[in-house]
Design an enzyme around this catalytic site. Sequence first.
Site, PDB file in Angstrom:
ATOM      1  N   LYS A 261       0.874  -1.162  -0.116  1.00  0.00           N
ATOM      2  CA  LYS A 261      -0.161  -0.017  -0.029  1.00  0.00           C
ATOM      3  C   LYS A 261       0.682   1.212  -0.035  1.00  0.00           C
ATOM      4  CE  LYS A 261      -3.285   2.864   3.007  1.00  0.00           C
ATOM      5  NZ  LYS A 261      -4.024   2.428   4.281  1.00  0.00           N
ATOM      6  N   LYS A 273     -10.012  12.637   8.296  1.00  0.00           N
ATOM      7  CA  LYS A 273      -9.533  12.419   9.701  1.00  0.00           C
ATOM      8  C   LYS A 273      -9.512  13.507  10.604  1.00  0.00           C
ATOM      9  CE  LYS A 273      -6.616   8.518   8.436  1.00  0.00           C
ATOM     10  NZ  LYS A 273      -7.571   7.294   9.010  1.00  0.00           N
ATOM     11  N   ASP A 284       1.385   6.343   5.575  1.00  0.00           N
ATOM     12  CA  ASP A 284       0.695   5.625   4.921  1.00  0.00           C
ATOM     13  C   ASP A 284       0.996   4.847   3.590  1.00  0.00           C
ATOM     14  OD1 ASP A 284      -1.720   4.077   5.607  1.00  0.00           O
ATOM     15  OD2 ASP A 284      -2.979   5.559   4.473  1.00  0.00           O
ATOM     16  N   ARG A 347      -7.899  -0.531   1.005  1.00  0.00           N
ATOM     17  CA  ARG A 347      -8.344  -1.672   0.094  1.00  0.00           C
ATOM     18  C   ARG A 347      -8.444  -1.452  -1.239  1.00  0.00           C
ATOM     19  NH1 ARG A 347     -12.617  -2.017   4.738  1.00  0.00           N
ATOM     20  NH2 ARG A 347     -11.071  -0.997   5.800  1.00  0.00           N
TER      21      ARG A 347
HETATM   22  N1  BES Z   1      -4.272   4.310   6.907  1.00  0.00           N
HETATM   23  C1  BES Z   1      -5.330   4.048   7.721  1.00  0.00           C
HETATM   24  C2  BES Z   1      -5.277   2.723   8.732  1.00  0.00           C
HETATM   25  C3  BES Z   1      -3.998   3.620   9.928  1.00  0.00           C
HETATM   26  C4  BES Z   1      -4.730   4.095  10.978  1.00  0.00           C
HETATM   27  C5  BES Z   1      -2.743   3.125   9.593  1.00  0.00           C
HETATM   28  C6  BES Z   1      -3.677   4.557  12.014  1.00  0.00           C
HETATM   29  C7  BES Z   1      -1.908   3.467  10.673  1.00  0.00           C
HETATM   30  C8  BES Z   1      -2.409   4.209  11.756  1.00  0.00           C
HETATM   31  C9  BES Z   1      -6.507   3.404   6.661  1.00  0.00           C
HETATM   32  O1  BES Z   1      -6.710   4.019   5.330  1.00  0.00           O
HETATM   33  C10 BES Z   1      -8.031   3.874   7.357  1.00  0.00           C
HETATM   34  O2  BES Z   1      -8.031   5.088   7.554  1.00  0.00           O
HETATM   35  N2  BES Z   1      -8.717   2.792   7.813  1.00  0.00           N
HETATM   36  C11 BES Z   1      -9.922   3.178   8.436  1.00  0.00           C
HETATM   37  C12 BES Z   1     -10.987   2.086   7.928  1.00  0.00           C
HETATM   38  C13 BES Z   1     -12.324   2.609   8.187  1.00  0.00           C
HETATM   39  C14 BES Z   1     -12.577   3.787   7.656  1.00  0.00           C
HETATM   40  C15 BES Z   1     -13.083   1.379   7.976  1.00  0.00           C
HETATM   41  C16 BES Z   1      -9.878   2.685  10.039  1.00  0.00           C
HETATM   42  O3  BES Z   1      -9.135   1.932  10.156  1.00  0.00           O
HETATM   43  O4  BES Z   1     -10.292   3.859  10.676  1.00  0.00           O
HETATM   44 ZN    ZN Z   2      -4.674   4.737   4.745  1.00  0.00          ZN
HETATM   45 MN    MN Z   3      -7.591   5.844   5.393  1.00  0.00          MN
END
Ligand code: BES
Ligand code: ZN
Ligand code: MN
Length: 499
Positions: A261, A273, A284, A347
Site C-alpha cells: 500500500k 480524519k 501510509d 483496500r
Molecule cells: N491508513 C489508515 C489506517 C491506519 C490507522 C494506519 C492508524 C496507521 C495508523 C486507513 O486507510 C484507514 O483510514 N482505515 C480506516 C478504515 C475504516 C474507515 C473502515 C480505519 O482504520 O479507521
Molecule cells: Zn490509509
Molecule cells: Mn484511510
Amino acid sequence: MKIITAKTLGEDQQALVLGIFEENTDNYKSYSKELAQELQDALKEKMFSTKFGEIYSTKMKPFHKIVVIGMGKKEELTIEKVRKLLGKAVTQVKGAKLLSFSTNIVELAASHKKLSEELVGMASAEALLLANYSFSKYLSNDKKEKMKDIELVSLQWTHAPAAFGEGLKKGRVIAETTNFVKDLVNEPAAVVTTSYLEKAAKAVAARHPMINVKVMDMEELQKEGLHALVGVGKGSATPPKLVILEYKGAKSGPFTALVGKGITFDSGGYNLKPTKYIEDMKTDMAGAAAVLGTIKAAAELGLKKNLLGVMPLAENMVSGKAQHPGDIVRAYNGKTIEIGNTDAEGRLVLCDAISYTEANYNPEIIIDLATLTGACVVALGYYAAAIMGKDDSLLEALTKAGIDSGDRVWPLPFFDEYQDWMDGTISDLNNVSMKGKGYEAGSITAGVFLSKFVEKAKWVHVDIAGSAYWSVSGDYVQKGATGSGVRLLMYYLLDQSGK
Ligand code: BES
Ligand code: ZN
Ligand code: MN
C-alpha cells in the site's frame, strides 16, 4: 558503521560492553580483578542484577566507559534477545557520546547451542545498524552533533569466521535497506509524493540489471480499468501510479508478488480524519516502501527467486476532483464497489493492484503489506503485524520468518461468518462493512474485502498499521518509522530459496 571481528576484546575502542549470564556471576575475574570486585559489590548491594537487560556502567582505563549488561538465563536466550542486547549496547555508548565499542555479547550468545552462527551474525549486524539509525537530516548542526552515529564496533569472535561473516554480510544488507525504508517513511508527505516513490523505484532498478520497472500513469490506469486506484488518487495534485518492479533472480519458476500500500498521505478524503488521527498519515506508504526495500535487498543479495514488487501509489486528498462518499467504482476485475467511506482507501488501491498483478503475471504467491486499519493498532499495538489468509503453509512460513527476524506477525481468524460482511447493497461490494455496527472486526473485514480480488494465487495479507511506525522506542528500534516488513519478507524469502 564499520563492524569488525577480533579474537580478543579490543582495547582500541572507546567503550567496552560486557555480557553476563545469570549462571556465572564471578565472571571477569581473570579479565580484571578491579572490575570483578566492583561488579560483585554492585550485585551484593543490588545496584545491578544479571537478569536480562539490566545495565551497570563504570569507568576504567583504557576505556572511557564499561557497560555490563545482564543476559539473563543461558537457556532462555533467543536470537531476538541478542538483537535487544546489542541495541541496548548501542544506546548506552551513543548516550555517552562515544564513537566506538568492543563487546563479547555475540561471542557469549554463540556459545548457546540453539543459535546458528550465521543467524547470530545476521542478527548482530541488523541490531547494530538498526539501533544506530537516526532521522536527523532536518536538525541543525548543533543538535545533530549531540547524536553522532557510532563509527566502529569490534565483536569478539573466537569461532570459525565463515558462517558468522556470511551472516554479518546478509544482516548488513537487510539492515541498510530497512534504514532506507525508514527514511522514506519518516520523510514528510510534501517530499514523498507518488512521483518521488516512482523515482526511488527507478533508482533501485537502475542499479540492478536484474530489475525491470514498469510504471502506469493516471491515463493508462484509467484506460486499463483500475478505477478503484484512480478513484482514491484523483483528488490529489500528484496523480496516482502503479509501479511494478520485476526481479528475475531465477532462470525459471513462478513469481512471488509483494504488493505494498502506497498512500503518500491519507487525509481520509471527504471522510476527513480528525486531529490525533491525521498527523502521522505521511506513513501510509510504509507497505510500498517495504516492498521496494525488499526488492532492493533481494537484488543486492542475489536471491535466486523471481519476485514482483507492486506499488499502487496515490494520495488520498480532498478537492473538487476527489471521489465522494457514495460513489460507485468498477474495479479492474469487473466488480463494482460502493465507496461507503473515503477513508477506507487502502483496500481500494490494493484490490486493483492485486487483481492486475494476478491477471498479468500469474504469480504463485501474493503477499500484500499495508498500513490498512486502525483496528490492527488497537488489537496488536506495535509488536506484531496481523496476518490473514487461507493458505496454512504460507501463514506458517511467515510466522516462522517473523519469529526468526523479530519482525513478528500474529494471525487473525478468517472465519466463514465474515465472508459476506463486505457485500454491497446496490453494488457487488462496499469498501466498509455494512453489517452490525459497521466497525466490528475491522482488520478482518478489510482482509475479507481484499480476498475477493484473489483468484487462484496463494495469498496472505499483512496489516502493518501498528508495526510500521512506533510512538515509543524499543531496544534496537527508534520512535518513528521501523521499516517493518523488510526483515519479515527477507527472512521468509531466504528460507524459501534455501538461503
Ligand atoms: N491508513 C489508515 C489506517 C491506519 C490507522 C494506519 C492508524 C496507521 C495508523 C486507513 O486507510 C484507514 O483510514 N482505515 C480506516 C478504515 C475504516 C474507515 C473502515 C480505519 O482504520 O479507521
Ligand atoms: Zn490509509
Ligand atoms: Mn484511510
